[in-house]
Scaffold this motif. Sequence first.
Motif, short mmCIF file in Angstrom:
data_model
loop_
_atom_site.label_atom_id
_atom_site.label_comp_id
_atom_site.label_asym_id
_atom_site.label_seq_id
_atom_site.Cartn_x
_atom_site.Cartn_y
_atom_site.Cartn_z
N ARG A 23 -2.17 -1.23 6.61
CA ARG A 23 -0.73 -1.14 6.44
C ARG A 23 -0.39 0.06 5.56
NH1 ARG A 23 1.48 -5.79 5.28
NH2 ARG A 23 3.38 -4.85 4.43
N LEU A 24 0.86 0.48 5.62
CA LEU A 24 1.38 1.52 4.73
C LEU A 24 2.84 1.19 4.47
CD1 LEU A 24 0.93 4.16 3.17
CD2 LEU A 24 1.63 5.41 5.23
N ASP A 25 3.15 0.82 3.23
CA ASP A 25 4.50 0.38 2.88
C ASP A 25 5.39 1.50 2.36
OD1 ASP A 25 4.23 -2.80 2.95
OD2 ASP A 25 2.41 -1.96 2.11
N VAL A 26 4.80 2.46 1.67
CA VAL A 26 5.57 3.57 1.10
C VAL A 26 4.77 4.85 1.23
CG1 VAL A 26 6.80 4.47 -0.92
CG2 VAL A 26 6.59 1.99 -0.61
N LEU A 60 2.30 -2.11 -11.19
CA LEU A 60 3.13 -3.14 -10.57
C LEU A 60 2.36 -3.96 -9.53
CD1 LEU A 60 6.45 -1.13 -10.06
CD2 LEU A 60 6.03 -2.96 -11.71
N GLY A 61 1.07 -3.63 -9.35
CA GLY A 61 0.24 -4.39 -8.43
C GLY A 61 -0.02 -3.75 -7.09
N ALA A 62 0.55 -2.57 -6.85
CA ALA A 62 0.36 -1.91 -5.55
C ALA A 62 -1.02 -1.28 -5.44
CB ALA A 62 1.43 -0.83 -5.36
N LYS A 63 -1.49 -1.16 -4.21
CA LYS A 63 -2.66 -0.35 -3.91
C LYS A 63 -2.16 1.07 -3.67
CE LYS A 63 -6.35 0.30 -0.47
NZ LYS A 63 -6.96 -0.25 0.77
N LEU A 79 3.97 2.94 9.09
CA LEU A 79 5.14 2.57 8.30
C LEU A 79 6.02 1.58 9.05
CD1 LEU A 79 5.88 6.16 6.99
CD2 LEU A 79 5.49 4.19 5.49
N LYS A 80 6.20 1.79 10.33
CA LYS A 80 7.00 0.87 11.14
C LYS A 80 6.31 -0.49 11.24
CE LYS A 80 9.13 4.47 14.01
NZ LYS A 80 9.20 5.06 15.37
N LYS A 81 5.01 -0.46 11.39
CA LYS A 81 4.23 -1.70 11.48
C LYS A 81 4.35 -2.52 10.19
CE LYS A 81 -0.63 -3.15 11.68
NZ LYS A 81 -2.04 -2.67 11.78
N THR A 124 0.85 -1.19 0.00
CA THR A 124 0.00 0.00 0.00
C THR A 124 0.89 1.24 0.00
OG1 THR A 124 -1.80 -1.11 1.19
CG2 THR A 124 -1.77 1.29 1.25
N ILE A 125 0.61 2.15 -0.92
CA ILE A 125 1.44 3.33 -1.12
C ILE A 125 0.57 4.58 -1.09
CG2 ILE A 125 3.02 4.50 -2.71
CD1 ILE A 125 3.69 1.71 -3.85
N LEU A 126 0.95 5.56 -0.31
CA LEU A 126 0.25 6.85 -0.28
C LEU A 126 1.09 7.88 -1.03
CD1 LEU A 126 -1.67 8.46 2.65
CD2 LEU A 126 -0.12 9.84 1.27
N ILE A 127 0.45 8.57 -1.97
CA ILE A 127 1.11 9.61 -2.76
C ILE A 127 0.34 10.91 -2.59
CG2 ILE A 127 1.95 10.30 -5.04
CD1 ILE A 127 1.63 7.37 -5.92
N THR A 128 0.99 11.94 -2.09
CA THR A 128 0.33 13.24 -1.99
C THR A 128 0.40 13.94 -3.35
OG1 THR A 128 2.30 14.51 -1.32
CG2 THR A 128 1.06 13.40 0.43
N GLY A 129 -0.65 14.69 -3.68
CA GLY A 129 -0.67 15.39 -4.96
C GLY A 129 -0.66 14.44 -6.14
#
Length: 335
Positions: free
Chosen positions: A122-125, A64-67, A166-168, A43-48
């Motif tokens: 979760r948050l991976d990136v 690439l398959g990410a959420k 992110l740590k989790k 799972t990836i969060l992108i601002t803007g």
Amino acid sequence: MFLLITILLALTIGAVCLKLLSQYNRHTRPLSYECPVRMDGKTILITGANSGIGKETAIGLVSLGAKVIMACRNLEKAEATAEEICRQTGVDPNQVVIVQLDTSDLESVRNCSRKIHATESRLDVLINNAGIDTGHIELSKQGYEYTFAANHVGHFLLTHLLLDWLKKSHPSRIINVSSLRHQGVSKTLSFSRAPKPGSDMYYPGLFGYDTSKLAQIFHTNILSKQLQGQDVVANSMHPGFVSSGIWYKDAYRKSVTMLLRLFGFLSSIIGRTPKDAAQTVIYMAADPDLENVSGQYFENVAISDQLSPFAKDPEMAKNMWDVSMEMCGLTKKTE
């Protein structure tokens, strides 16, 4: 008529020459990156993420398959972009999520963090990409200079609030989209909180695009040290000279708007496309060889040595960190 044809021909030849030269310039040449792995389950969060580099980064990572969580100020534009991404990539619409975020407003940042904690496991990136350059001084809701608040302060708080997720989700990554323009800061910054006479702006020494991009590098450098041994890396990057409307969409005077629109036209000829610029961000977010790389500055799909002397100043970085904590209403200082 002959004069007009001559002028148009000269402009065309000039544009072609500029475009050819741009192929060899470090900041404008085309880029490509082929990721050797998939990102399914990430799972990836992108601002803007509703336009420009953020949008192209979202397309690349979704492919690439990410959420991807698109954290955007304008929800209507974000929804239209999300639909476009799903059509273009053919992914399940559930793989592209929208959350409201105005990085210039710290309460909006806190609301965004609450939303992520409530809806995501979760948050991976985390990709701090949103950027603005108003070209003039105006204030954020908290009384800080608007460009500095939107580009740095909001992202500083967002990162702090999402660190637990992110740590989790480790191993995880934090990416700050900075700029070569951090080199535009050529004197020691003032961290005084008190407004100048006749001004309502807190921290009057912290303003403008160049300073905000330097602050993002300081944020990265200290964060990378604080996260050592916790399986979370932090890096910053320069996307290149990008063909983008960032330089003129928020100008406040017609004369400034016209001048910057001319600059925007030239950038559309010689500038790197947002898709090319996004390749370095995608590389930083996805490449398995970078899992343990932290505290670095990237450009052109590689680690760069183009940091300014000020960006390497540990004392100024510490001062920026402490003041950023104060600006965000946090109290913990650097050790």
